[in-house]
Design an enzyme around this catalytic site. Sequence first.
Site, short mmCIF file in Angstrom:
data_model
loop_
_atom_site.label_atom_id
_atom_site.label_comp_id
_atom_site.label_asym_id
_atom_site.label_seq_id
_atom_site.Cartn_x
_atom_site.Cartn_y
_atom_site.Cartn_z
CG HIS A 200 -3.38 -3.63 3.32
ND1 HIS A 200 -2.42 -3.04 4.12
CD2 HIS A 200 -4.01 -2.61 2.67
CE1 HIS A 200 -2.48 -1.72 3.97
NE2 HIS A 200 -3.43 -1.44 3.10
CD GLU B 285 -0.87 -5.60 5.97
OE1 GLU B 285 -1.25 -4.42 6.10
OE2 GLU B 285 -0.50 -6.08 4.87
CB CYS C 106 -0.98 -0.03 1.17
SG CYS C 106 -2.35 1.15 0.97
#
EC number: 6.3.5.3
Length: 218
Positions: free
Chosen positions: A192, A194, A85
């Site tokens: 993302h 994660e 990002c």
Amino acid sequence: MRVGVIRFPGSNCDRDVHHVLELAGAEPEYVWWNQRNLDHLDAVVIPGGFSYGDYLRAGAIAAITPVMDAVRELVREEKPVLGICNGAQILAEVGLVPGVFTVNEHPKFNCQWTELRVKTTRTPFTGLFKKDEVIRMPVAHAEGRYYHDNISEVWENDQVVLQFHGENPNGSLDGITGVCDESGLVCAVMPHPERASEEILGSVDGFKFFRGILKFRG
């Protein structure tokens, strides 16, 4: 494997990335924006957030900090670098990946789950996927629309990492939402991983990005 997680003023995904790297079996450590030597690290992740408040444009100020000179040195040493990002925007700003991530086609903050197609598996972060595998990860950005003046060159060099599958929520050229450098070692993705690394979050597809770093180094 020692993996640095870079922190800028305004980073807000650094703890998430640190947590998932630990789950993957790495030894993560925080790295501050003013550090000038990262030689002790095996890889680096630049997490998401709003570095320096996104003033000027996303990633512009972070790109001229001392730590990014150290990241360039890691790249010369052929060590993996992942930008997520805001981290992807920073890598584009410093010229380590081709193209730019600019304001969304609709000038709004885009926050949603997306389906993505993995377009190359030659990076350390996508090596555990199959080419054209469809995965699910969220995006959260206002400046995530990918653009390149010579998009055919990016495709020909096998530098497209992720492409939106189905809906293209921000107007990215060719639906591209992740790219790498020519070596494949530097990878910039707007989604993302994660946030898609534990069952409780709704997807574990992103976990392979972090496991892939360890697999790459054996």
